[in-house]
Design a protein around this motif. Structure first.
Motif, PDB file in Angstrom:
ATOM      1  N   ALA A  75      -2.266  -8.294 -11.411  1.00 11.25           N
ATOM      2  CA  ALA A  75      -1.648  -8.736 -12.659  1.00 11.25           C
ATOM      3  C   ALA A  75      -0.795  -7.667 -13.314  1.00 11.25           C
ATOM      4  O   ALA A  75      -0.231  -7.898 -14.382  1.00 11.25           O
ATOM      5  N   GLY A  76      -0.697  -6.493 -12.692  1.00  8.47           N
ATOM      6  CA  GLY A  76       0.125  -5.428 -13.266  1.00  8.47           C
ATOM      7  C   GLY A  76      -0.509  -4.768 -14.468  1.00  8.47           C
ATOM      8  O   GLY A  76       0.193  -4.174 -15.303  1.00  8.47           O
ATOM      9  N   GLU A  77      -1.847  -4.840 -14.548  1.00  6.55           N
ATOM     10  CA  GLU A  77      -2.535  -4.136 -15.630  1.00  6.55           C
ATOM     11  C   GLU A  77      -2.423  -2.623 -15.395  1.00  6.55           C
ATOM     12  O   GLU A  77      -2.182  -2.178 -14.275  1.00  6.55           O
ATOM     13  N   PRO A  78      -2.583  -1.812 -16.447  1.00  3.63           N
ATOM     14  CA  PRO A  78      -2.382  -0.362 -16.288  1.00  3.63           C
ATOM     15  C   PRO A  78      -3.175   0.252 -15.140  1.00  3.63           C
ATOM     16  O   PRO A  78      -2.670   1.116 -14.425  1.00  3.63           O
ATOM     17  N   PHE A  79      -4.428  -0.196 -14.914  1.00  2.73           N
ATOM     18  CA  PHE A  79      -5.199   0.409 -13.836  1.00  2.73           C
ATOM     19  C   PHE A  79      -4.652   0.015 -12.463  1.00  2.73           C
ATOM     20  O   PHE A  79      -4.765   0.774 -11.505  1.00  2.73           O
ATOM     21  N   HIS A  80      -4.030  -1.173 -12.376  1.00  8.72           N
ATOM     22  CA  HIS A  80      -3.382  -1.556 -11.119  1.00  8.72           C
ATOM     23  C   HIS A  80      -2.206  -0.623 -10.817  1.00  8.72           C
ATOM     24  O   HIS A  80      -2.065  -0.107  -9.698  1.00  8.72           O
ATOM     25  N   ASN A 119       3.447  -7.846  -8.073  1.00  9.02           N
ATOM     26  CA  ASN A 119       2.033  -8.126  -7.772  1.00  9.02           C
ATOM     27  C   ASN A 119       1.604  -7.699  -6.369  1.00  9.02           C
ATOM     28  O   ASN A 119       0.420  -7.538  -6.109  1.00  9.02           O
ATOM     29  N   CYS A 120       2.568  -7.496  -5.460  1.00  2.97           N
ATOM     30  CA  CYS A 120       2.235  -7.069  -4.093  1.00  2.97           C
ATOM     31  C   CYS A 120       2.386  -5.566  -3.879  1.00  2.97           C
ATOM     32  O   CYS A 120       2.321  -5.097  -2.738  1.00  2.97           O
ATOM     33  N   SER A 121       2.598  -4.799  -4.944  1.00  3.13           N
ATOM     34  CA  SER A 121       2.904  -3.376  -4.769  1.00  3.13           C
ATOM     35  C   SER A 121       1.739  -2.605  -4.162  1.00  3.13           C
ATOM     36  O   SER A 121       1.958  -1.586  -3.483  1.00  3.13           O
ATOM     37  N   GLY A 122       0.501  -3.047  -4.356  1.00  2.00           N
ATOM     38  CA  GLY A 122      -0.640  -2.376  -3.730  1.00  2.00           C
ATOM     39  C   GLY A 122      -0.575  -2.477  -2.220  1.00  2.00           C
ATOM     40  O   GLY A 122      -0.822  -1.499  -1.502  1.00  2.00           O
ATOM     41  N   LYS A 123      -0.236  -3.659  -1.715  1.00  3.16           N
ATOM     42  CA  LYS A 123      -0.086  -3.848  -0.274  1.00  3.16           C
ATOM     43  C   LYS A 123       1.052  -2.994   0.266  1.00  3.16           C
ATOM     44  O   LYS A 123       0.931  -2.349   1.316  1.00  3.16           O
ATOM     45  N   HIS A 124       2.156  -2.968  -0.448  1.00  4.28           N
ATOM     46  CA  HIS A 124       3.306  -2.185   0.007  1.00  4.28           C
ATOM     47  C   HIS A 124       3.000  -0.691  -0.002  1.00  4.28           C
ATOM     48  O   HIS A 124       3.413   0.027   0.927  1.00  4.28           O
ATOM     49  N   ALA A 125       2.297  -0.223  -1.024  1.00  2.54           N
ATOM     50  CA  ALA A 125       1.919   1.194  -1.065  1.00  2.54           C
ATOM     51  C   ALA A 125       1.021   1.537   0.124  1.00  2.54           C
ATOM     52  O   ALA A 125       1.171   2.589   0.758  1.00  2.54           O
ATOM     53  N   ALA A 126       0.085   0.637   0.443  1.00  2.00           N
ATOM     54  CA  ALA A 126      -0.809   0.866   1.590  1.00  2.00           C
ATOM     55  C   ALA A 126      -0.027   0.833   2.896  1.00  2.00           C
ATOM     56  O   ALA A 126      -0.321   1.599   3.820  1.00  2.00           O
ATOM     57  N   ASP A 170       7.846 -13.421   3.177  1.00  2.00           N
ATOM     58  CA  ASP A 170       7.081 -13.702   1.964  1.00  2.00           C
ATOM     59  C   ASP A 170       7.903 -13.327   0.734  1.00  2.00           C
ATOM     60  O   ASP A 170       8.967 -12.698   0.842  1.00  2.00           O
ATOM     61  N   GLY A 171       7.397 -13.677  -0.438  1.00  3.36           N
ATOM     62  CA  GLY A 171       8.121 -13.402  -1.670  1.00  3.36           C
ATOM     63  C   GLY A 171       8.353 -11.923  -1.922  1.00  3.36           C
ATOM     64  O   GLY A 171       9.317 -11.547  -2.598  1.00  3.36           O
ATOM     65  N   CYS A 172       7.489 -11.092  -1.374  1.00  2.00           N
ATOM     66  CA  CYS A 172       7.608  -9.644  -1.564  1.00  2.00           C
ATOM     67  C   CYS A 172       8.485  -8.993  -0.509  1.00  2.00           C
ATOM     68  O   CYS A 172       8.728  -7.782  -0.564  1.00  2.00           O
ATOM     69  N   GLY A 173       8.945  -9.760   0.482  1.00  2.00           N
ATOM     70  CA  GLY A 173       9.783  -9.230   1.532  1.00  2.00           C
ATOM     71  C   GLY A 173       9.062  -8.912   2.821  1.00  2.00           C
ATOM     72  O   GLY A 173       9.701  -8.631   3.840  1.00  2.00           O
TER      73      GLY A 173
END
Length: 300
Positions: A75-80, A119-126, A170-173
């Motif tokens: 959800a893009g909360e600060p901890f995310h 919302n997919c930035s965690g997957k992309h960072a990994a 996908d929507g995130c590319g």
């Protein structure tokens, strides 16, 4: 036959959603099926736990909250956002390396915009961290021929037991896979039973990191602590319980509002329940700030 989810307002059925559902018992046998569950579907972000396992198999060294974030549609909360930056920093990178689109977070308390909020930035960072571990190219990490994406596809095909009949974007590319609901449920069951890579435990132990503090799938996992749930766009959702019971649902018109009603019904059909889950079973319709109806599965 497909299930029908009715939206009832003031005693009048004002909308209907057709849906597919498939559940597996603890031994992996089909327990209940509705709709064309053998046809290819687009699970969208519900595939992220499988993608994360593909990364772990390729050397990604994440655990706990950060591994859950690698599976997230957050959800893009600060901890995310802080977690995404931590994954990147651990790989010697910053958010400029991300190739997901810029976006605003779902968290309305945050008004910033950028790739790290998508919302997919965690997957992309990994994905980027996995590339760094293997000395793979960074710029092209989303391309299907890239070693990372080939490794992920091999893991998805192994766990689903299916060769991908089609793929897309996908929507995130990132590459998008089309598989049957049986394949998705089978893969989620394998994640639960094998525990490989710690993916199942990370998601169920840290649901707010995979989703958001106030999201329905977080509430479902808190209602049944042995449960892993992963949402996907266009009305998809998949789950697995710690003993191997698993399932998937797909709302044919993509309506997100019907997902929780269907998932609770699927869990109940497998004998999984709790007082908290009973509360989530009632998805209310509001008028003037008060309940005036509900979502329900048509009794026939």
């Amino acid at each position: 036959m497909a299930l029908v989810v009715e939206v009832v307002r003031s005693g009048f059925v004002e909308s209907r959603h057709l849906a597919r559902m498939l559940t597996l018992d603890a031994a992996g046998r089909p327990a209940e099926t509705h709709g064309a569950v053998a046809e290819p579907a687009s699970p969208r972000s519900a595939m992220k736990p499988l993608q994360a396992l593909g990364m772990v198999r390729s050397g990604l060294r994440l655990s706990g909250e950060l591994l859950a974030l690698a599976c997230a549609s957050h959800a893009g909360e600060p901890f995310h956002v802080d977690g995404v930056r931590k994954i990147l920093a651990g790989a010697g990178l910053d958010e400029s390396a991300l190739r997901c689109p810029e976006d605003y977070p779902e968290d309305r308390a945050v008004t910033d915009r950028g790739r790290v909020y998508m919302n997919c930035s965690g997957k992309h960072a990994a994905m980027l961290a996995t590339c760094v571990v293997n000395d793979w190219p960074l710029e092209s990490y989303l391309e299907p021929p890239h070693p990372l994406q080939r490794a992920i596809r091999a893991t998805v095909e192994e766990l689903t037991g299916e060769r991908m009949p089609a793929s897309g974007v996908d929507g995130c590319g990132a590459p998008l896979f089309f598989v049957s609901m049986l394949g998705v449920a089978r893969a989620f069951r394998t994640l639960a039973v094998s525990g490989e890579g710690g993916v199942f435990d990370a998601v169920r132990a840290h649901p707010q990191w995979t989703s958001g503090t106030h999201r329905p799938e977080t509430a479902l996992m808190r209602a049944l602590p042995g449960l892993m749930v992963k949402v996907g766009a266009e009305g998809f959702q998949a789950f697995a319980y710690e003993d191997g019971r698993a399932g998937a649902i797909k709302v044919e018109d993509g309506a997100a509002r019907a997902r929780t009603t269907l998932t609770v019904a699927a869990l109940r059909s497998l004998g999984l329940t709790s007082p908290e889950l009973d509360e989530l079973a009632v998805q209310r319709v509001y008028g003037g700030g008060r309940p005036v109806g509900e979502l329900r599965i048509h009794p026939d």
